[in-house]
Design a protein around this motif. Sequence first.
Motif, PDB file in Angstrom:
ATOM      1  N   ALA A 324     -50.272  13.973 -47.071  1.00  0.00           N
ATOM      2  CA  ALA A 324     -48.753  13.609 -47.818  1.00  0.00           C
ATOM      3  C   ALA A 324     -48.638  12.630 -48.345  1.00  0.00           C
ATOM      4  O   ALA A 324     -49.581  11.908 -47.370  1.00  0.00           O
ATOM      5  CB  ALA A 324     -47.277  14.408 -47.058  1.00  0.00           C
ATOM      6  N   ALA A 325     -48.180  12.310 -49.216  1.00  0.00           N
ATOM      7  CA  ALA A 325     -47.307  10.249 -49.417  1.00  0.00           C
ATOM      8  C   ALA A 325     -46.606  10.729 -49.765  1.00  0.00           C
ATOM      9  O   ALA A 325     -45.645  11.178 -50.843  1.00  0.00           O
ATOM     10  CB  ALA A 325     -48.266  10.454 -49.929  1.00  0.00           C
ATOM     11  N   ASN A 326     -45.569   9.488 -49.764  1.00  0.00           N
ATOM     12  CA  ASN A 326     -43.793   9.917 -50.062  1.00  0.00           C
ATOM     13  C   ASN A 326     -44.003   8.335 -51.414  1.00  0.00           C
ATOM     14  O   ASN A 326     -44.257   7.690 -51.291  1.00  0.00           O
ATOM     15  CB  ASN A 326     -43.507   8.499 -48.771  1.00  0.00           C
ATOM     16  CG  ASN A 326     -41.235   8.679 -49.576  1.00  0.00           C
ATOM     17  OD1 ASN A 326     -41.200   7.530 -50.735  1.00  0.00           O
ATOM     18  ND2 ASN A 326     -40.819   8.855 -48.571  1.00  0.00           N
ATOM     19  N   VAL A 327     -43.120   9.347 -52.715  1.00  0.00           N
ATOM     20  CA  VAL A 327     -42.882   8.636 -53.416  1.00  0.00           C
ATOM     21  C   VAL A 327     -41.648   8.315 -53.327  1.00  0.00           C
ATOM     22  O   VAL A 327     -40.921   9.435 -54.021  1.00  0.00           O
ATOM     23  CB  VAL A 327     -44.104   8.926 -54.448  1.00  0.00           C
ATOM     24  CG1 VAL A 327     -43.761   9.139 -56.764  1.00  0.00           C
ATOM     25  CG2 VAL A 327     -45.792   9.423 -54.463  1.00  0.00           C
ATOM     26  N   GLY A 328     -41.677   6.910 -54.452  1.00  0.00           N
ATOM     27  CA  GLY A 328     -39.790   6.973 -54.514  1.00  0.00           C
ATOM     28  C   GLY A 328     -38.707   8.273 -53.888  1.00  0.00           C
ATOM     29  O   GLY A 328     -37.693   7.868 -54.349  1.00  0.00           O
ATOM     30  N   GLY A 329     -38.990   7.738 -52.298  1.00  0.00           N
ATOM     31  CA  GLY A 329     -38.538   8.938 -51.390  1.00  0.00           C
ATOM     32  C   GLY A 329     -39.371   9.922 -51.037  1.00  0.00           C
ATOM     33  O   GLY A 329     -37.948  10.870 -50.608  1.00  0.00           O
ATOM     34  N   LYS A 330     -39.599  10.631 -52.259  1.00  0.00           N
ATOM     35  CA  LYS A 330     -39.621  12.258 -52.377  1.00  0.00           C
ATOM     36  C   LYS A 330     -41.200  12.049 -52.326  1.00  0.00           C
ATOM     37  O   LYS A 330     -41.835  11.632 -52.127  1.00  0.00           O
ATOM     38  CB  LYS A 330     -39.521  12.707 -54.427  1.00  0.00           C
ATOM     39  CG  LYS A 330     -38.505  12.526 -54.981  1.00  0.00           C
ATOM     40  CD  LYS A 330     -38.033  12.763 -55.854  1.00  0.00           C
ATOM     41  CE  LYS A 330     -36.965  12.823 -56.512  1.00  0.00           C
ATOM     42  NZ  LYS A 330     -36.113  13.363 -55.443  1.00  0.00           N
ATOM     43  N   GLN A 331     -41.398  13.241 -51.211  1.00  0.00           N
ATOM     44  CA  GLN A 331     -43.230  13.337 -51.072  1.00  0.00           C
ATOM     45  C   GLN A 331     -44.005  14.245 -51.848  1.00  0.00           C
ATOM     46  O   GLN A 331     -43.383  15.282 -52.294  1.00  0.00           O
ATOM     47  CB  GLN A 331     -42.686  14.469 -49.743  1.00  0.00           C
ATOM     48  CG  GLN A 331     -43.542  14.394 -49.329  1.00  0.00           C
ATOM     49  CD  GLN A 331     -43.811  15.510 -47.703  1.00  0.00           C
ATOM     50  OE1 GLN A 331     -43.483  16.664 -47.407  1.00  0.00           O
ATOM     51  NE2 GLN A 331     -44.054  14.560 -46.369  1.00  0.00           N
ATOM     52  N   VAL A 332     -44.998  13.783 -52.299  1.00  0.00           N
ATOM     53  CA  VAL A 332     -46.254  14.418 -52.512  1.00  0.00           C
ATOM     54  C   VAL A 332     -46.858  15.159 -51.606  1.00  0.00           C
ATOM     55  O   VAL A 332     -47.402  14.148 -50.260  1.00  0.00           O
ATOM     56  CB  VAL A 332     -46.726  13.460 -53.729  1.00  0.00           C
ATOM     57  CG1 VAL A 332     -48.038  14.234 -54.471  1.00  0.00           C
ATOM     58  CG2 VAL A 332     -46.020  12.948 -54.420  1.00  0.00           C
TER      59      VAL A 332
END
Length: 370
Positions: A324-332
């Motif tokens: 997982a990674a955080n993208v703009g406050g959303k999780q990928v």
Amino acid sequence: MLVILDLNDNNKLRIDMKKNKSSITLSSLCGIIIALSTSCSVMSKEYKTILIHGLQPQQLISASATNVEADGASYWSSYWGQVSDERIDWPSYERIEGKIATDWIWPKLKQFSEANLCDSGCVLVTHSTGDLVARYIIDNQANWLRNAGLQPLNIVATFDIAGAGGGSELADIAVSALTGAASWSFVIDQALTWWLGSDVTEAVGVLHDLKVNNARKISPVPDDRAPRLRFVADGDDFFGATKLFLKGSDDGVVASHSSCGASRVDSFGSCSRHIASDGQVGHQGNGVSGFMPNHYPMLMSDNYSHNSIRNAGHKGKVTVANYAANVGGKQVSFQTYDETTGHWFWKKQYRFVADSNRLSASELIYDAIP
């Protein structure tokens, strides 16, 4: 019963059923009208996607005969062209910090800003040298646009597929051979023929930017901290002809130090210290241990090659370097499952991404974009 589907300018779907007419929104039909599933999927993304292609060798042969926009559309036609919002096309016969920036990148950035395209966030989806182009963009776009009195783009992340941001040793041998700095040989000829094509006779344009040392000097530490998510192939389409010149594992064009986003050049075998590119779980002594700022490897696969990983075709299972990674406050994020083979001393554990046995790498990547 006669049914007529008509998508009008107001994004309404009019259904004529004999004498009864009604108008309903397209979003209410997603999931029940299979033919519109792709459109629904594109519309459901909160972030806009902007494609940045890689090196196009045919453009090195004759600049005057090149149609940059048509080549850009063709490059992504297998899959991404149908699900993206915009593209930044650029000619391979120019340099990144030269006319690629002034004549091709800047007009598109200005267009995107004036159209408020990225107000809710944009994801740059890159392939190969597009990774290097994107790094130059995220390092400079805010200053360029502010100086022009425009709003900078809200770039929340890049999704870098088979990224060449660390350069390619193939560019080093190509420039050396084509400029006469190194003697030509049958082995070099075979490698360059597979990669560039036999008609390339001059080292021009972005080939110079792709040399390993040159690539790593272009915007090495951008002020923008947008996460750069990496999607890495470890297969080969060239029957091993290029592998002699690439360090460690590779996808036939770029080595893992580049595609993984490693902070240094070395012979790495995986983007992870814990999982091999084929999914086998266990300590990876030759795994990448340090990364360039904000670079996060996500998916890996030894079933895909440099070019096939951006296309629509399914080649095999995919594993994870990071879940997982955080993208703009959303999780990928990616769900995984484990498989075990063999017994006793021959017992091996493998980890794969859910649905990678049926979905292509491109589909898995696209589905992960918020």
